[in-house]
Design an enzyme around this catalytic site. Sequence first.
Site, PDB file in Angstrom:
ATOM      1  N   ASP A   1       0.876  -1.163   0.000  1.00  9.62           N
ATOM      2  CA  ASP A   1       0.000   0.000   0.000  1.00  9.62           C
ATOM      3  C   ASP A   1       0.919   1.220   0.000  1.00  9.62           C
ATOM      4  OD1 ASP A   1      -1.634   2.157   0.549  1.00  9.62           O
ATOM      5  OD2 ASP A   1      -2.473   1.349   2.400  1.00  9.62           O
TER       6      ASP A   1
ATOM      7  N   GLU B   1      -7.333   0.356  -4.605  1.00  5.68           N
ATOM      8  CA  GLU B   1      -7.368   0.253  -3.141  1.00  5.68           C
ATOM      9  C   GLU B   1      -8.702  -0.311  -2.627  1.00  5.68           C
ATOM     10  OE1 GLU B   1      -6.096   4.184  -2.037  1.00  5.68           O
ATOM     11  OE2 GLU B   1      -4.093   3.800  -2.822  1.00  5.68           O
TER      12      GLU B   1
ATOM     13  N   LYS C   1       2.500  11.197  -3.585  1.00  6.36           N
ATOM     14  CA  LYS C   1       1.463  10.472  -4.336  1.00  6.36           C
ATOM     15  C   LYS C   1       0.514  11.432  -5.066  1.00  6.36           C
ATOM     16  CE  LYS C   1      -1.901   6.745  -3.522  1.00  6.36           C
ATOM     17  NZ  LYS C   1      -2.393   5.843  -2.469  1.00  6.36           N
TER      18      LYS C   1
HETATM   19 MG    MG Z   1      -4.667   4.749   2.139  1.00  8.53          MG
END
Ligand code: MG
Length: 618
Positions: A23, A187, A87
Amino acid sequence: MAKIAINIATGTLQKEEIIVGIDLGTTNSLVAIIHPDTKQPIALKDIDNTVLVPSIIHFGDNEQITVGNEARNYLESDPSNTIYSVKRLMGKSYNDVKSKGHSLSYNVIDDDTDRLVKIQVGQKFYSPIELSSLILKELKHRAEHVLKMNISKCVITVPAYFNDAQRQATRDAGKLAGLEVLRIINEPTAASLAYGFGTRNDESSLIAVYDLGGGTFDVSILRITDGIFDVLSTNGDTYLGGDDFDRVLATYFAEKIGLTHEELSIHKSMAQTLRLKAEEAKKQLSTQDQFTFQIDDTELTITKNEFESLIKPLVDKTIDSCANALKDSEISKAEIDVIVMVGGSTRVPYVKQRVSEFFGKPVYDNVNPDEVVALGAAVQADILAGNNKDTLLLDITPLSLGIETMGGLMDVLLPRNSKIPSKAGRQYTTQRDGQSGINIAIYQGERDLVKDNRRLAEFALTGIPAMPAGLPKVDIQFVIDADGILQVKANELRSGVSQSIEVKPQYGLTDAEVESMLMASIVNAKEDIKIRSIIEASTEAEQMIQLTENFMHKHAQHITEEEKSATQSGIVALQQSIEAKDKDQILTATEKLNEVTRPYAERVMDVAIGEALKGSTI
Ligand code: MG
Ligand code: ADP
């Protein structure tokens, strides 16, 4: 394919390998695996027993790079060399990020164009891909240290709303970190997998995934049919998260001790103390009813109720997003079978309560919300490793498919491991004025330069009517059918001219060849990406020189002699840097030329617009 891997560092065979799930978060990143004995997903812990690695990078003296908690310590003391939230910048141009009006404490290069952003640290320029790769490298090291084995393969998660460019950037970051990215998964899909949804073929269900992290919020509505996930809709706010809870709480404390906003902006260390206390209070209030602390002899108390009314407007916004996501998916609340909670900020009981009230059902929250995405990525990794026999494995493309672009670069349209059948498209344009044809060369492979990949076919799109460079819109579509046959279509949208070709990408390609091509891409990743960034910077620089020269020629009468000669020397310096093939030098020279031309470019445009208006009748 056999499960034998080669240790890249030593060249020796490795008996067994673990594919990790990663992640790569805006605030925190982590790695998870399926435990070889229990077969359950677990997050990897560090020596100091922590799982989360803050997604922060610090560049110290002598190019000393630190990542994680250690880097976090520099956020306040050395802000211009401490990079966070990278990100947000993945696959983005400066124009994409500047409109957000949120300033970062480090330097994002402002060249006012649609080019991809770069971050300046000292005299060096980094792409978000390079920065993310530093985080991934750190995660890889930690995992190797804990597992005492080489890690070379992974699954990385991205938000469902990430576009093609952002996904490709994430893949490239993995490659640069020495990792083969077997798949990029959403995700919310990962979170659902962690709860076991979608791992059997017979179920069909509708899932809402509510993800509230440190600085971002998103909600996705997923439909699972026969083990296949479809994202029906996604909604959210990329500037809303737990950090905002901290901020409203810190402001509240400041008011209580009688500090105004102005006073606080001067008194930086007090602001910092309050922010840290706010985060501590927030976390405590997730499990207790009140929190008390001392600040400068004053005792401050905040109750859970007070905290909830402070964050209510923020939570309201997330609920509005849930309603919008449902609307877009054309699914009613009652049809949603499961609501999955993701992200550290869903630990706040008030958040859970509001989401549960909205959907009219209890939420799923028993898997740790800041680990759930990584755990799901590990489940996906295990499926790809072929260990999960119940799960359907789809046919996939073994190598990436793409076309050659400027400077001999490979532009991937269908990344490796894409489901078959599948399709992808992208728009291109011409480089020269009046260009009537465009060559489309199709390649297969993972290297950045087409010369290192496998050439499949080539064809020309001709008969494009004369137009200035950049105006034609050449749409290229890759369609791969259930038999693995690739059809490539090129269509110039303004004129309608089109052309297509069919190829069999797998023809004459053995498993061993695929394996060795993958290996070569990892081994050469660093050099490849370096060359790629030089070619990209040179291409941009050459375009800029061309534009500047055209502009000077066209508006010569409005530009002073000093401006002309400054621009000329700027161009010469830029040309020299291109010849020197040094990325940082090219970017520095591009910036300098920009600084020289920007002041008069604006002035000249104003004059030109004025003249154009004078001549026109309304
Ligand atoms: Mg997250
Ligand atoms: P991201 O997905 O953006 O990387 P995370 O899911 O790791 O972020 O969430 C980080 C956020 O969760 C931070 O704002 C942090 O303060 C918050 N958080 C972590 N633990 C708790 C807790 N116990 N109570 C409330 N918020 C928490």
